[in-house]
Write a protein that holds these residues in place. Structure first.
Motif, PDB file in Angstrom:
ATOM      1  N   MET C   1       0.859  -1.183   0.000  1.00 53.34           N
ATOM      2  CA  MET C   1       0.000   0.000   0.000  1.00 53.34           C
ATOM      3  C   MET C   1       0.893   1.229   0.000  1.00 53.34           C
ATOM      4  N   THR C   2       1.252   1.714  -1.169  1.00 52.97           N
ATOM      5  CA  THR C   2       2.254   2.766  -1.241  1.00 52.97           C
ATOM      6  C   THR C   2       1.740   3.954  -2.028  1.00 52.97           C
ATOM      7  N   VAL C   3       2.073   5.142  -1.549  1.00 54.25           N
ATOM      8  CA  VAL C   3       1.776   6.380  -2.260  1.00 54.25           C
ATOM      9  C   VAL C   3       3.089   7.124  -2.453  1.00 54.25           C
ATOM     10  N   LEU C   4       3.402   7.480  -3.681  1.00 54.60           N
ATOM     11  CA  LEU C   4       4.625   8.219  -3.964  1.00 54.60           C
ATOM     12  C   LEU C   4       4.287   9.524  -4.671  1.00 54.60           C
ATOM     13  N   VAL C   5       4.873  10.618  -4.199  1.00 52.26           N
ATOM     14  CA  VAL C   5       4.733  11.916  -4.858  1.00 52.26           C
ATOM     15  C   VAL C   5       6.141  12.337  -5.238  1.00 52.26           C
ATOM     16  N   GLN C   6       6.394  12.460  -6.517  1.00 55.24           N
ATOM     17  CA  GLN C   6       7.771  12.661  -6.953  1.00 55.24           C
ATOM     18  C   GLN C   6       7.858  13.475  -8.229  1.00 55.24           C
ATOM     19  N   GLU C   7       9.046  14.062  -8.433  1.00 54.67           N
ATOM     20  CA  GLU C   7       9.259  14.851  -9.648  1.00 54.67           C
ATOM     21  C   GLU C   7       9.700  13.924 -10.789  1.00 54.67           C
ATOM     22  N   LYS C   8      10.452  12.916 -10.457  1.00 54.75           N
ATOM     23  CA  LYS C   8      11.018  12.047 -11.495  1.00 54.75           C
ATOM     24  C   LYS C   8       9.974  11.095 -12.087  1.00 54.75           C
ATOM     25  N   ASN C   9      10.311  10.599 -13.258  1.00 56.33           N
ATOM     26  CA  ASN C   9       9.420   9.677 -13.961  1.00 56.33           C
ATOM     27  C   ASN C   9       9.347   8.340 -13.220  1.00 56.33           C
ATOM     28  N   PHE C  10       8.397   7.507 -13.658  1.00 59.80           N
ATOM     29  CA  PHE C  10       8.270   6.168 -13.061  1.00 59.80           C
ATOM     30  C   PHE C  10       8.165   5.158 -14.191  1.00 59.80           C
ATOM     31  N   ASN C  11       8.378   3.905 -13.814  1.00 57.60           N
ATOM     32  CA  ASN C  11       8.284   2.823 -14.785  1.00 57.60           C
ATOM     33  C   ASN C  11       7.162   1.887 -14.355  1.00 57.60           C
ATOM     34  N   LEU C  12       6.139   1.763 -15.207  1.00 55.59           N
ATOM     35  CA  LEU C  12       4.944   0.993 -14.831  1.00 55.59           C
ATOM     36  C   LEU C  12       5.296  -0.423 -14.398  1.00 55.59           C
ATOM     37  N   ALA C  13       6.148  -1.087 -15.167  1.00 55.04           N
ATOM     38  CA  ALA C  13       6.481  -2.487 -14.858  1.00 55.04           C
ATOM     39  C   ALA C  13       7.133  -2.593 -13.486  1.00 55.04           C
ATOM     40  N   ASP C  14       8.072  -1.672 -13.187  1.00 54.08           N
ATOM     41  CA  ASP C  14       8.736  -1.691 -11.874  1.00 54.08           C
ATOM     42  C   ASP C  14       7.723  -1.485 -10.756  1.00 54.08           C
ATOM     43  N   GLU C  15       6.795  -0.565 -10.988  1.00 51.06           N
ATOM     44  CA  GLU C  15       5.788  -0.280  -9.959  1.00 51.06           C
ATOM     45  C   GLU C  15       4.883  -1.492  -9.731  1.00 51.06           C
ATOM     46  N   ILE C  16       4.466  -2.112 -10.829  1.00 46.35           N
ATOM     47  CA  ILE C  16       3.583  -3.279 -10.701  1.00 46.35           C
ATOM     48  C   ILE C  16       4.316  -4.450 -10.055  1.00 46.35           C
ATOM     49  N   ASN C  17       5.620  -4.567 -10.352  1.00 47.57           N
ATOM     50  CA  ASN C  17       6.405  -5.624  -9.706  1.00 47.57           C
ATOM     51  C   ASN C  17       6.450  -5.461  -8.202  1.00 47.57           C
ATOM     52  N   GLN C  18       6.259  -4.244  -7.735  1.00 49.97           N
ATOM     53  CA  GLN C  18       6.299  -4.013  -6.296  1.00 49.97           C
ATOM     54  C   GLN C  18       4.933  -4.145  -5.632  1.00 49.97           C
ATOM     55  N   LEU C  19       3.912  -4.383  -6.440  1.00 50.55           N
ATOM     56  CA  LEU C  19       2.597  -4.676  -5.862  1.00 50.55           C
ATOM     57  C   LEU C  19       2.670  -6.023  -5.157  1.00 50.55           C
ATOM     58  N   LYS C  20       2.005  -6.120  -4.026  1.00 47.58           N
ATOM     59  CA  LYS C  20       1.942  -7.386  -3.303  1.00 47.58           C
ATOM     60  C   LYS C  20       0.880  -8.248  -3.981  1.00 47.58           C
ATOM     61  N   THR C  21       1.232  -9.419  -4.450  1.00 49.91           N
ATOM     62  CA  THR C  21       0.255 -10.239  -5.182  1.00 49.91           C
ATOM     63  C   THR C  21       0.345 -11.711  -4.813  1.00 49.91           C
ATOM     64  N   ALA C  22       1.170 -12.040  -3.849  1.00 46.63           N
ATOM     65  CA  ALA C  22       1.554 -13.429  -3.589  1.00 46.63           C
ATOM     66  C   ALA C  22       0.400 -14.332  -3.172  1.00 46.63           C
TER      67      ALA C  22
END
Lengths: 145, 83, 145, 83
Positions: C1-22
């Motif tokens: 459960m993460t919220v990020l507020v940032q200036e830099k770009n993000f990578n969708l795949a990296d973000e989805i990989n960090q979703l808890k799905t186990a």
């Protein structure tokens, strides 16, 4: 506007990179991934399909969505064969100028994939194998469109 | 008339084959099912609850009262569970 | 459960990989990306925000979604600063047991991000700069929930 | 009472500053806006159409009739356009 039916896995980022989004026309990209879900007794899913019909059925669903909404691009990947617990089953990605259209189109495509794409799922578990019944709610859901 | 029939999922398993070519005089899907059910017990069992059987004629989802005229391939299967 | 507020770009795949799905609990992952859209006269978007309030506002939206639906994980990334035409603005990803919950939660989160997250957009174009007006439809859309 | 005020987007531009600390006797947001409008023309202009102004009290979206009691930070801004 691509539809892929394949046994091998897919990579969401690679698929989204292949969506057409150029020229500042795209304001929203929505993507959906379906994953093999189950408790610990489930080992794997066998996804049978009707090869001669599958591609045509998916194309038809995609084309209906393109007629119904103002979309930039649509990409559908659906796997078949043996899928372990936690593996990706399918994905749909929609690029559109506006969020609402992207959401509705993805929702629509998923609804029709559920009940109008010729796939059948068999669950292999600790206690044997069983065909997954269609959920009557899925069929009812089509009436929304 | 010769017609190719395909079976999927538990219809395939109950009937014990994934496809066959049969000789039939059936004019509609309904009549074809009646013919099949009279063939052998495993067919009769497979088609015993038609509410959970769907049919595609030449890869297009159709209804049981559809005509088989000019149809080359009939597929029987349970309600689809894609996605 | 993460919220990020940032200036830099993000990578969708990296973000989805960090979703808890186990554990086979997740059956559906939905993700939404908002992108800078405009015709050729638009060069960039300036995204101003209220730093002291932004994170809290996004957290509140996320927590409301978690209360309303049965979800496995939610991840929100929202950028601020200077964004060129075609660049990613924000994303939300939702993992859930079932498709319908994932769709509704993502739709809900987007609706509230639009009208309840303290961001303001200024468009820089060939003919000068102009603040983007809130769309009255976005505010009305909140009444759906 | 001293209170910190923040301005965002075109409110910041019209008023010409992003924050300030002012001394006020205002008990509600409405009264604070009235005070500000009477200060200078640029404030009067910035707050001339309140239908396009929103307020947050200590980072929580609030209404114009809200009390300023125990409030440390007031923020004025146009309707939000996130997402």
């Amino acid at each position: 506007m691509t539809v892929l039916v394949q046994e091998k896995n897919f990579n969401l980022a690679d698929e989204i990179n292949q969506l057409k989004t150029a020229d500042g026309a795209t304001g929203a990209i929505i993507s959906f991934i379906g994953i093999v879900r189950g408790d610990k007794s489930l080992k794997a899913l066998e996804l049978e399909h009707y090869p001669k019909m599958t591609f045509t059925a998916l194309e038809e669903i995609k084309n209906k969505a393109l007629k119904k909404w103002n979309l930039i691009d649509v990409r559908i990947v659906h796997r078949f064969g043996h899928l372990s617990l936690g593996e990706q089953i399918m994905m749909v990605a929609v690029a559109a100028p506006h969020r609402r259209e992207a959401f509705e189109a993805a929702d629509y495509i998923m609804d029709f994939l559920k009940s109008r794409a010729p796939f059948w799922k068999k669950e292999h578990g600790d206690n044997g194998s069983v065909w997954v019944n269609a959920n009557p709610e899925d069929e009812k859901s089509l009436a929304r469109w | 008339m010769k017609i190719k029939i395909l079976y999927f999922a538990w219809l395939r398993e109950r009937i014990g084959k994934s496809s066959e070519v049969i000789e039939t005089e059936a004019k509609t899907v309904e009549q074809l099912i009646k013919d099949l059910r009279s063939k052998e017990e495993r067919y009769d069992f497979a088609f015993s609850d038609l509410s959970s059987v769907r049919v595609a004629l030449d890869q297009t989802l159709s209804t049981f009262d559809s005509s088989l005229k000019n149809v080359n391939e009939v597929a029987f299967f349970p309600p689809m569970t894609g996605g």
